[in-house]
Design an enzyme around this catalytic site. Sequence first.
Site, short mmCIF file in Angstrom:
data_model
loop_
_atom_site.label_atom_id
_atom_site.label_comp_id
_atom_site.label_asym_id
_atom_site.label_seq_id
_atom_site.Cartn_x
_atom_site.Cartn_y
_atom_site.Cartn_z
N ILE A 7 1.01 -1.16 -0.22
CA ILE A 7 -0.05 0.09 -0.04
C ILE A 7 0.77 1.03 -0.20
O ILE A 7 1.50 1.11 0.85
CB ILE A 7 -1.23 0.32 1.18
N GLY A 8 0.95 2.18 -0.90
CA GLY A 8 2.05 2.73 -1.34
C GLY A 8 0.96 4.33 -1.56
O GLY A 8 0.40 4.38 -0.78
N ALA A 12 -2.19 1.03 -4.31
CA ALA A 12 -2.36 -0.32 -4.10
C ALA A 12 -1.27 -1.27 -4.89
O ALA A 12 -1.92 -0.97 -5.72
CB ALA A 12 -3.04 -1.06 -2.60
N LYS A 13 -1.09 -1.95 -4.72
CA LYS A 13 -0.20 -2.78 -5.47
C LYS A 13 -0.34 -4.19 -4.61
O LYS A 13 0.27 -4.58 -3.50
CB LYS A 13 1.29 -3.04 -6.33
N ASP A 95 9.06 0.29 2.07
CA ASP A 95 9.05 -0.14 0.71
C ASP A 95 10.91 0.03 0.68
O ASP A 95 11.20 -0.58 -0.34
CB ASP A 95 8.74 0.74 -0.05
N THR A 171 11.14 28.98 -20.93
CA THR A 171 10.53 28.84 -19.24
C THR A 171 10.33 27.27 -19.84
O THR A 171 10.73 26.76 -18.72
CB THR A 171 9.37 29.25 -19.07
#
Length: 243
Positions: A7-8, A12-13, A95, A171
């Site tokens: 769960i990042g 979520a992976k 992680d 820019t």
Amino acid sequence: MNLIIDIGNTVAKIAVFKDKNIVEILYDSNQTLECLSDICAKYAVEKAIVATVIDLNERVSAQLKSLPVSLLWLNEKTLLPVENLYETPETLGYDRMAAVVGAYEQFPGKDILVIDAGTCITYEFIDAAGRYHGGNISPGVQMRFRALHEFTGRLPLVLREGRRLPLGSDTDTAMREGVLKGMEYEISGYITAMKHKYPELLVFLTGGDDFSFDTNLKSIIFADRFLVLKGLNRILNYNNDRI
């Protein structure tokens, strides 16, 4: 089979492993984890590990508690197959450690630098004896673009995709090249410095952002987008008798 729940910050992976091999990977909302029940119905999952970098809401917590298998929650007390020399393990992002474990499982007995390019860019080092020494954290690509916009009065929010020139002629191109070249030089600089200290160094690149840049060190670089998942699977198997 093992169920890996990563769960990042943004997504979520969910992965299913058979031994060391990935069977399937799904991407889900980190606020719902709706796919968990379907995954458990589809595969004969025996055990699971969950690792999160965010605080879980009630819905996700309920989903995890209802899993019909033994569940290992990764934290600073979880036993690891490598030695952790980090002074504050309770603050170490899972992680970061999982990526190191995943790399060292593939090349035990090697000095390894793991570079994870996601929301942040992290640099992690594990030596040939399996000792994790720690690493560094710097802003990821989107964070850099947003910082230029939000901490200045007139610079726009520039997209990563677009025209690139060696030296910006307006820019947009100046900001885009400044961010992307800055990251390229940063990554190359870390590799060169670590390679000087550890001549047999191997380098893993992982994470959500892909980087292709010219370097004379390409022969020592391995790209593996699923390094964290593989590391979590290794940690789960290492704790097989403790769940």
